[in-house]
Design a protein around this motif. Structure first.
Motif, PDB file in Angstrom:
ATOM      1  N   GLY A  81       0.286  -0.929  -0.122  1.00 33.25           N
ATOM      2  CA  GLY A  81      -0.007  -0.008  -0.259  1.00 33.25           C
ATOM      3  C   GLY A  81       0.497   1.339  -0.287  1.00 33.25           C
ATOM      4  N   ASP A  82       0.196   2.324  -0.845  1.00 35.01           N
ATOM      5  CA  ASP A  82       1.310   3.673  -0.489  1.00 35.01           C
ATOM      6  C   ASP A  82       0.241   4.688  -0.681  1.00 35.01           C
ATOM      7  OD1 ASP A  82       4.077   3.497  -0.313  1.00 35.01           O
ATOM      8  OD2 ASP A  82       3.871   2.009  -1.923  1.00 35.01           O
ATOM      9  N   ILE A  83       0.168   6.016  -0.088  1.00 32.00           N
ATOM     10  CA  ILE A  83      -0.743   7.175   0.095  1.00 32.00           C
ATOM     11  C   ILE A  83       0.591   8.377  -0.756  1.00 32.00           C
ATOM     12  CG2 ILE A  83      -1.197   9.252   1.651  1.00 32.00           C
ATOM     13  CD1 ILE A  83      -2.683   6.016   2.034  1.00 32.00           C
ATOM     14  N   MET A  84       0.471   7.788  -2.063  1.00 31.96           N
ATOM     15  CA  MET A  84       1.341   8.291  -2.820  1.00 31.96           C
ATOM     16  C   MET A  84       1.677   9.947  -2.995  1.00 31.96           C
ATOM     17  SD  MET A  84       3.788   6.244  -4.161  1.00 31.96           S
ATOM     18  CE  MET A  84       4.901   7.223  -4.507  1.00 31.96           C
ATOM     19  N   SER A  85      -0.067  10.078  -2.731  1.00 31.64           N
ATOM     20  CA  SER A  85      -0.660  11.887  -2.872  1.00 31.64           C
ATOM     21  C   SER A  85       1.118  12.336  -1.229  1.00 31.64           C
ATOM     22  CB  SER A  85      -1.743  12.655  -2.144  1.00 31.64           C
ATOM     23  OG  SER A  85      -1.916  11.095  -0.828  1.00 31.64           O
ATOM     24  N   SER A  86       0.899  11.649  -0.803  1.00 33.88           N
ATOM     25  CA  SER A  86       1.718  12.985   0.252  1.00 33.88           C
ATOM     26  C   SER A  86       3.093  12.344  -0.042  1.00 33.88           C
ATOM     27  CB  SER A  86       1.735  11.396   1.783  1.00 33.88           C
ATOM     28  OG  SER A  86       2.242  10.223   1.814  1.00 33.88           O
ATOM     29  N   ILE A  87       3.399  12.220  -0.513  1.00 27.12           N
ATOM     30  CA  ILE A  87       4.672  12.586  -1.552  1.00 27.12           C
ATOM     31  C   ILE A  87       5.283  13.363  -2.523  1.00 27.12           C
ATOM     32  CG2 ILE A  87       6.238  11.050   0.078  1.00 27.12           C
ATOM     33  CD1 ILE A  87       6.483   9.145  -2.350  1.00 27.12           C
ATOM     34  N   VAL A  88       4.069  13.051  -3.341  1.00 27.62           N
ATOM     35  CA  VAL A  88       3.782  13.624  -4.848  1.00 27.62           C
ATOM     36  C   VAL A  88       4.305  15.432  -4.309  1.00 27.62           C
ATOM     37  CG1 VAL A  88       2.111  14.526  -6.530  1.00 27.62           C
ATOM     38  CG2 VAL A  88       2.609  11.678  -6.129  1.00 27.62           C
ATOM     39  N   ASP A  89       4.485  15.908  -5.584  1.00 27.23           N
ATOM     40  CA  ASP A  89       4.652  17.490  -5.673  1.00 27.23           C
ATOM     41  C   ASP A  89       3.389  17.840  -6.260  1.00 27.23           C
ATOM     42  OD1 ASP A  89       5.418  19.744  -6.027  1.00 27.23           O
ATOM     43  OD2 ASP A  89       7.264  19.741  -6.934  1.00 27.23           O
ATOM     44  N   TRP A  90       2.243  18.143  -5.514  1.00 26.98           N
ATOM     45  CA  TRP A  90       1.657  18.903  -7.110  1.00 26.98           C
ATOM     46  C   TRP A  90       1.488  20.076  -7.656  1.00 26.98           C
ATOM     47  CZ3 TRP A  90      -2.029  15.202  -7.465  1.00 26.98           C
ATOM     48  CH2 TRP A  90      -1.876  14.447  -6.361  1.00 26.98           C
ATOM     49  N   ALA A 139      15.828  23.347   2.058  1.00 26.42           N
ATOM     50  CA  ALA A 139      15.591  22.211   1.240  1.00 26.42           C
ATOM     51  C   ALA A 139      14.175  21.878   0.736  1.00 26.42           C
ATOM     52  CB  ALA A 139      15.997  21.162   2.206  1.00 26.42           C
ATOM     53  N   LEU A 140      12.997  22.269   1.825  1.00 23.66           N
ATOM     54  CA  LEU A 140      11.836  22.288   1.910  1.00 23.66           C
ATOM     55  C   LEU A 140      11.384  23.132   0.786  1.00 23.66           C
ATOM     56  CD1 LEU A 140      10.728  22.003   5.460  1.00 23.66           C
ATOM     57  CD2 LEU A 140       9.823  20.473   3.844  1.00 23.66           C
ATOM     58  N   ALA A 141      11.793  24.426   0.615  1.00 26.70           N
ATOM     59  CA  ALA A 141      11.530  25.718  -0.870  1.00 26.70           C
ATOM     60  C   ALA A 141      11.906  24.248  -1.609  1.00 26.70           C
ATOM     61  CB  ALA A 141      12.271  26.879  -0.423  1.00 26.70           C
ATOM     62  N   ARG A 142      12.803  24.535  -2.343  1.00 30.20           N
ATOM     63  CA  ARG A 142      13.740  23.720  -3.270  1.00 30.20           C
ATOM     64  C   ARG A 142      12.772  21.643  -3.657  1.00 30.20           C
ATOM     65  NH1 ARG A 142      19.292  23.083  -1.141  1.00 30.20           N
ATOM     66  NH2 ARG A 142      18.414  20.996  -0.147  1.00 30.20           N
ATOM     67  N   ARG A 143      11.187  21.735  -2.252  1.00 32.85           N
ATOM     68  CA  ARG A 143      10.691  20.399  -2.725  1.00 32.85           C
ATOM     69  C   ARG A 143      11.260  19.038  -2.724  1.00 32.85           C
ATOM     70  NH1 ARG A 143       5.601  23.022  -2.924  1.00 32.85           N
ATOM     71  NH2 ARG A 143       4.880  21.879  -3.952  1.00 32.85           N
ATOM     72  N   ASP A 144      12.230  19.360  -1.646  1.00 35.52           N
ATOM     73  CA  ASP A 144      13.209  17.920  -1.926  1.00 35.52           C
ATOM     74  C   ASP A 144      12.450  16.928  -1.146  1.00 35.52           C
ATOM     75  OD1 ASP A 144      14.905  18.371  -3.121  1.00 35.52           O
ATOM     76  OD2 ASP A 144      16.397  18.947  -2.425  1.00 35.52           O
ATOM     77  N   LEU A 158      14.775  14.671   0.728  1.00 30.70           N
ATOM     78  CA  LEU A 158      14.976  14.364   1.910  1.00 30.70           C
ATOM     79  C   LEU A 158      13.046  13.452   2.675  1.00 30.70           C
ATOM     80  CD1 LEU A 158      14.868  16.450   4.279  1.00 30.70           C
ATOM     81  CD2 LEU A 158      13.544  18.006   3.783  1.00 30.70           C
ATOM     82  N   SER A 159      13.397  12.221   2.451  1.00 31.76           N
ATOM     83  CA  SER A 159      12.782  11.639   3.542  1.00 31.76           C
ATOM     84  C   SER A 159      14.109  10.325   4.312  1.00 31.76           C
ATOM     85  CB  SER A 159      12.309  10.528   3.041  1.00 31.76           C
ATOM     86  OG  SER A 159      13.846   9.899   1.183  1.00 31.76           O
ATOM     87  N   GLY A 160      15.067  10.821   5.150  1.00 32.19           N
ATOM     88  CA  GLY A 160      15.498   9.981   6.102  1.00 32.19           C
ATOM     89  C   GLY A 160      16.782  10.759   6.498  1.00 32.19           C
ATOM     90  N   SER A 161      18.312  10.269   6.980  1.00 31.55           N
ATOM     91  CA  SER A 161      18.969  10.877   7.676  1.00 31.55           C
ATOM     92  C   SER A 161      20.033  11.267   6.829  1.00 31.55           C
ATOM     93  CB  SER A 161      19.662   9.639   8.441  1.00 31.55           C
ATOM     94  OG  SER A 161      20.079   8.526   7.767  1.00 31.55           O
ATOM     95  N   ALA A 162      19.918  11.598   5.501  1.00 35.46           N
ATOM     96  CA  ALA A 162      20.752  12.352   4.330  1.00 35.46           C
ATOM     97  C   ALA A 162      20.541  13.250   4.557  1.00 35.46           C
ATOM     98  CB  ALA A 162      20.597  11.372   3.045  1.00 35.46           C
ATOM     99  N   MET A 163      19.741  14.169   4.613  1.00 33.91           N
ATOM    100  CA  MET A 163      19.662  14.927   4.570  1.00 33.91           C
ATOM    101  C   MET A 163      18.877  16.519   5.187  1.00 33.91           C
ATOM    102  SD  MET A 163      17.418  17.241   0.655  1.00 33.91           S
ATOM    103  CE  MET A 163      19.205  16.650  -0.264  1.00 33.91           C
TER     104      MET A 163
END
Ligand code: UT7
Length: 332
Positions: free
Chosen positions: A142-151, A209-214, A198-203
């Protein structure tokens, strides 16, 4: 031959009510229904309300699956949730599902293998069952892809949707139906082609980063497309070779649903007519780990998937990670 066969005995699914059509997207970004249909085959997708955790779909999908199998949650030994959009990094969504189901004997974990997640979960459940360590494992994709898609990114937001499917894998007689073979591959050199930076420990979670939509999914579409056609074709052919089968021996091919333009050349390379290939991406888009169980459920509802059906599952996605399985459907 293993001492027990991993049988796929029942499916349950859950998708959000809300439909997002291509025209809805065209009202937001510079796209059109004609472009999306011609380039992907997708017409609409289901989208959750913001803030919906995956467990909100996984629990009802699991309950429907268990009810159809006639199996109590207390009789589960394992729960594997294949996803890249868990409720949280910790605790695992498998634990949330385990608790809400009341599956008091089950141990579980989340498995992050992107679009190949369901096939990878099937491989793990099969290994548990064939080794005798478990009799009943619930695999959930299962996935809620809407939570990580750049709209605001038309190149990606038109592709994905939300959904979830569960399949009960149960120990059966070694000469009965079930998983005959399952193969998995990885190639991390393609990791940057499809990723959520931007979803783990690397960034670090900085404002820049948020403004870049990372925190959103990024994809090199054409590169991934070429790999998907090639790898899914190779994976399917590898399974047929291992089993000594020809394409004519298959009743059904259930591929990952990313793009009709990936599925059609794969079927052609395999020599399988599209009448044997399950396609439902026009209604759901790419739901990542959910595409195969959602397609299995639709095939069953249409009477195309029955006890004894000889089915090839094949997937490719972020990682890169890909895999395929050959299964004889149902309980022995
Ligand atoms: O789930 C597993 C992994 N993912 C996949 O398997 C997906 C693989 N990739 C694909 O399915 C395809 O590459 C896409 C559907 C993402 C894109 O299709 P494409 O035929 O490869 O298009 P493209 O990226 O080469 O873009 C062609 C044109 C570009 O315009 P220019 O540069 O030719 O002027 C894009 O800017 O289409 C433009 N474009 C769009 N136009 C209207 C890209 N997205 C859109 C859009 N609406 N939504």
């Amino acid at each position: 031959m293993p001492s027990a066969r991993a049988q796929l005995v029942a499916i349950g699914t859950a998708v959000p009510e809300r439909r997002l059509t291509n025209d809805d997207l065209a009202a937001r970004v510079a796209t059109s229904d004609a472009w999306i249909v011609a380039r992907t085959g997708i017409r609409e997708r289901r989208i959750c309300e913001p803030g919906t955790g995956l467990s909100r779909l996984a629990v009802p999908a699991a309950q429907r699956c268990l009810q159809r199998a006639g199996v109590a949650a207390q009789d589960l030994d394992g729960i594997i949730v294949a996803t890249i959009t868990p409720d949280m990094v910790m605790p695992a969504t498998a634990n949330l599902v385990q608790h809400q189901l009341g599956a008091c004997r089950a141990w579980g974990f989340d498995l992050a293998n992107a679009c190949n997640g369901f096939v990878a979960a099937l491989a793990c459940a099969t290994a548990w069952i064939e080794s005798g360590r478990a009799r009943r494992v619930l695999i959930i994709g299962g996935d809620i892809m809407s939570s990580i898609v750049d709209w605001d990114d038309r190149a990606t937001c038109v592709l994905f949707g939300d959904g979830c499917g569960a399949v009960l894998v149960e120990a059966g007689p070694p000469d009965g139906p079930g998983v005959r073979s399952c193969q998995l591959w990885s190639d991390g050199s393609g990791g940057a082609d499809l990723c959520v930076p931007l979803s783990g420990s690397a960034m670090p979670k900085t404002a820049e980063a948020l403004a870049r939509r990372d925190h959103c999914l990024k994809q090199q579409g054409r590169t991934v497309f070429a790999h998907a056609v090639r790898r899914m074709s190779e994976a399917a052919q590898s399974i047929l070779r291992q089993e000594g089968l020809s394409a004519a021996d298959l009743d059904l091919v259930v591929p990952h649903q990313a793009n009709l333009r990936i599925i059609e050349p794969m079927a052609e390379r395999l020599g399988v007519p599209m009448s044997k290939v399950v396609v439902n991406l026009e209604r759901y888009g790419n739901t990542t780990a959910a595409t195969i169980p959602l397609a299995l459920a639709d095939a069953e509802a249409e009477g195309r998937l029955r006890a004894g059906s000889r089915v090839l599952l094949v997937a490719f996605g972020g990682g890169y990670a890909w895999g395929a399985a050959y299964v004889v459907w149902g309980r022995g």
